[in-house]
Motif scaffolding. Structure first.
Motif, mmCIF file in Angstrom:
data_model
loop_
_atom_site.group_PDB
_atom_site.id
_atom_site.type_symbol
_atom_site.label_atom_id
_atom_site.label_comp_id
_atom_site.label_asym_id
_atom_site.label_seq_id
_atom_site.Cartn_x
_atom_site.Cartn_y
_atom_site.Cartn_z
ATOM 1 N N GLY A 164 75.841 27.465 -26.198
ATOM 2 C CA GLY A 164 75.489 27.097 -27.556
ATOM 3 C C GLY A 164 76.457 27.653 -28.591
ATOM 4 O O GLY A 164 77.503 28.235 -28.258
ATOM 5 N N PRO A 165 76.113 27.509 -29.875
ATOM 6 C CA PRO A 165 76.966 28.000 -30.958
ATOM 7 C C PRO A 165 77.198 29.504 -30.887
ATOM 8 O O PRO A 165 76.386 30.258 -30.339
ATOM 9 C CB PRO A 165 76.169 27.630 -32.214
ATOM 10 N N VAL A 166 78.325 29.918 -31.451
ATOM 11 C CA VAL A 166 78.693 31.332 -31.483
ATOM 12 C C VAL A 166 78.062 31.994 -32.702
ATOM 13 O O VAL A 166 78.267 31.545 -33.834
ATOM 14 C CB VAL A 166 80.218 31.512 -31.524
ATOM 15 N N VAL A 167 77.295 33.057 -32.467
ATOM 16 C CA VAL A 167 76.669 33.841 -33.527
ATOM 17 C C VAL A 167 77.344 35.204 -33.555
ATOM 18 O O VAL A 167 77.331 35.932 -32.555
ATOM 19 C CB VAL A 167 75.163 34.014 -33.290
ATOM 20 N N ALA A 168 77.955 35.547 -34.671
ATOM 21 C CA ALA A 168 78.577 36.864 -34.836
ATOM 22 C C ALA A 168 77.675 37.740 -35.687
ATOM 23 O O ALA A 168 77.296 37.349 -36.801
ATOM 24 C CB ALA A 168 79.946 36.739 -35.487
ATOM 25 N N PHE A 177 73.848 49.017 -40.782
ATOM 26 C CA PHE A 177 72.796 49.815 -40.160
ATOM 27 C C PHE A 177 72.212 49.094 -38.948
ATOM 28 O O PHE A 177 71.804 49.711 -37.971
ATOM 29 C CB PHE A 177 71.700 50.106 -41.185
ATOM 30 N N HIS A 178 72.145 47.769 -39.015
ATOM 31 C CA HIS A 178 71.625 46.961 -37.915
ATOM 32 C C HIS A 178 72.800 46.305 -37.185
ATOM 33 O O HIS A 178 73.534 45.501 -37.771
ATOM 34 C CB HIS A 178 70.660 45.891 -38.431
ATOM 35 N N ARG A 179 72.931 46.642 -35.887
ATOM 36 C CA ARG A 179 74.050 46.163 -35.077
ATOM 37 C C ARG A 179 73.559 45.494 -33.807
ATOM 38 O O ARG A 179 72.415 45.668 -33.388
ATOM 39 C CB ARG A 179 74.985 47.331 -34.720
ATOM 40 N N MET A 180 74.479 44.772 -33.168
ATOM 41 C CA MET A 180 74.128 43.979 -31.997
ATOM 42 C C MET A 180 73.601 44.826 -30.843
ATOM 43 O O MET A 180 72.675 44.420 -30.135
ATOM 44 C CB MET A 180 75.346 43.180 -31.529
ATOM 45 N N GLU A 181 74.148 45.993 -30.627
ATOM 46 C CA GLU A 181 73.706 46.857 -29.533
ATOM 47 C C GLU A 181 72.762 47.948 -30.016
ATOM 48 O O GLU A 181 72.411 48.844 -29.259
ATOM 49 C CB GLU A 181 74.919 47.485 -28.828
ATOM 50 N N GLY A 182 72.369 47.872 -31.288
ATOM 51 C CA GLY A 182 71.466 48.870 -31.854
ATOM 52 C C GLY A 182 70.155 48.241 -32.269
ATOM 53 O O GLY A 182 69.429 47.671 -31.458
ATOM 54 N N ARG A 204 75.628 32.055 -28.009
ATOM 55 C CA ARG A 204 76.617 33.044 -27.589
ATOM 56 C C ARG A 204 76.740 34.074 -28.712
ATOM 57 O O ARG A 204 77.197 33.747 -29.801
ATOM 58 C CB ARG A 204 77.964 32.369 -27.310
ATOM 59 N N VAL A 205 76.310 35.281 -28.450
ATOM 60 C CA VAL A 205 76.219 36.309 -29.484
ATOM 61 C C VAL A 205 77.308 37.357 -29.249
ATOM 62 O O VAL A 205 77.486 37.841 -28.134
ATOM 63 C CB VAL A 205 74.836 36.987 -29.474
ATOM 64 N N ARG A 206 78.002 37.700 -30.316
ATOM 65 C CA ARG A 206 79.051 38.713 -30.222
ATOM 66 C C ARG A 206 79.044 39.569 -31.481
ATOM 67 O O ARG A 206 78.469 39.187 -32.506
ATOM 68 C CB ARG A 206 80.420 38.068 -30.030
ATOM 69 N N ALA A 207 79.661 40.713 -31.388
ATOM 70 C CA ALA A 207 79.807 41.581 -32.559
ATOM 71 C C ALA A 207 80.963 41.089 -33.421
ATOM 72 O O ALA A 207 82.006 40.671 -32.902
ATOM 73 C CB ALA A 207 80.055 43.016 -32.124
ATOM 74 N N GLY A 208 80.773 41.145 -34.738
ATOM 75 C CA GLY A 208 81.847 40.819 -35.670
ATOM 76 C C GLY A 208 82.488 42.096 -36.167
ATOM 77 O O GLY A 208 81.871 42.851 -36.917
#
Length: 286
Positions: A6-10, A18-23, A38-42
């Motif tokens: 699916g679409p890429v979400v950064a 304060f709010h992060r992908m792995e937090g 598809r989720v990734r950190a920006g």
């Protein structure tokens, strides 16, 4: 939309978020991945490659630097790049919570015609009590595809927010979450705590509650969630970030306090709300 195609979400992590992908937003990222996104950190500035290959940008509580007064979390060049990207078809979920996060995102929000209260919003169930946990039942939700979904089982029947700020949108914006009648906002946490103390005192003396509310708060802006088109793009702005987390606060046994959950694990409607936001941003909802 399965198989991670699916679409890429950064999820932005380049601005002292304060709010992060792995937090704090790991549960939200997991929810989106389970739906095929598809989720990734920006990790890059918006004017230095941070928007390349991105379909949806999520910014959650940028500006957690501890610096006071709170400076803008984004440079003028980044703000201009992001606004142009959305206007040209990009999709943005901007989330900014109670102070200091509203002040950190205020200038960026203004590029999209959004005004932020920047303080601590609250409701008053009666003249002597306040609460920053804001419950939005079905009748407080706006009329929008995000809230109705594609079928009855996708309908959002309620959302709960956990201590945030209020918002006002540009002309044509839909208020997804309408602030409760009589909602107020204090400029910062010490002021909110002072107000709570004054209300407690008023409960003992029988006088001074209305004066304390007037002195230590102002009327809240009308919404805590907004959705609108911006050029060829789409924008959702939320005034509270914890609603899309899934947090558990454990207290020491000797405190006698029960553990507290908040976010998607305390308010089941919040997960549906978050997923529908992404569905609308990416065009699965009209």
């Amino acid at each position: 939309m399965r198989g991670g195609q699916g679409p890429v979400v950064a999820i932005d992590e380049a601005h002292a978020n304060f709010h992060r992908m792995e937090g704090q937003y790991a549960p939200f990222a997991a929810l989106l991945r389970a739906d095929g996104y598809r989720v990734r950190a920006g990790t890059l500035a918006f004017d230095a490659g941070g928007l390349d290959g991105v379909d949806v940008l999520v910014i959650a509580n940028a500006g957690a630097t501890g610096e006071r007064p709170t400076p803008p979390a984004f440079t003028e060049a980044e703000g201009a790049a992001l606004e142009a990207w959305v206007r040209d078809g990009g999709r943005l979920l901007l989330i900014a919570d109670h102070t200091p996060f509203g002040a950190a995102a205020e200038a960026l929000a203004a590029r999209f015609g959004v005004r932020m209260g920047t303080g601590y919003a609250f409701a008053m169930p009666d003249e002597l009590n306040l609460t920053t946990t804001l419950v939005y039942p079905a009748e407080a939700l706006g009329a929008h595809a995000i809230l109705t979904g594609r079928s009855a089982d996708e309908r959002v029947t309620g959302v709960t927010a956990f201590t945030g700020q209020s918002l006002e949108g540009p002309a044509g914006a839909t208020m997804l979450l309408r602030m409760p009648a009589g909602a107020r906002e204090s400029r910062d946490l010490p002021t909110l705590q002072a107000l709570a103390g004054r209300l407690e005192q008023a409960g003992e003396t029988g006088a001074g509650a209305a004066e304390a509310v007037e002195e230590l708060s102002a009327p809240a802006l009308p919404a805590q969630g907004l959705a609108f088109d911006h050029g060829r793009g789409r924008v959702v702005v939320l005034g509270e970030a914890g609603m899309l987390s899934a947090q558990l606060i454990r207290f020491p046994p000797e405190s006698g306090q029960a553990d507290r959950r908040f976010g998607m694990n305390a308010a089941p409607g919040n997960a549906r709300f978050g997923l529908n936001i992404l569905h609308w941003l990416t065009g699965l909802l009209p």
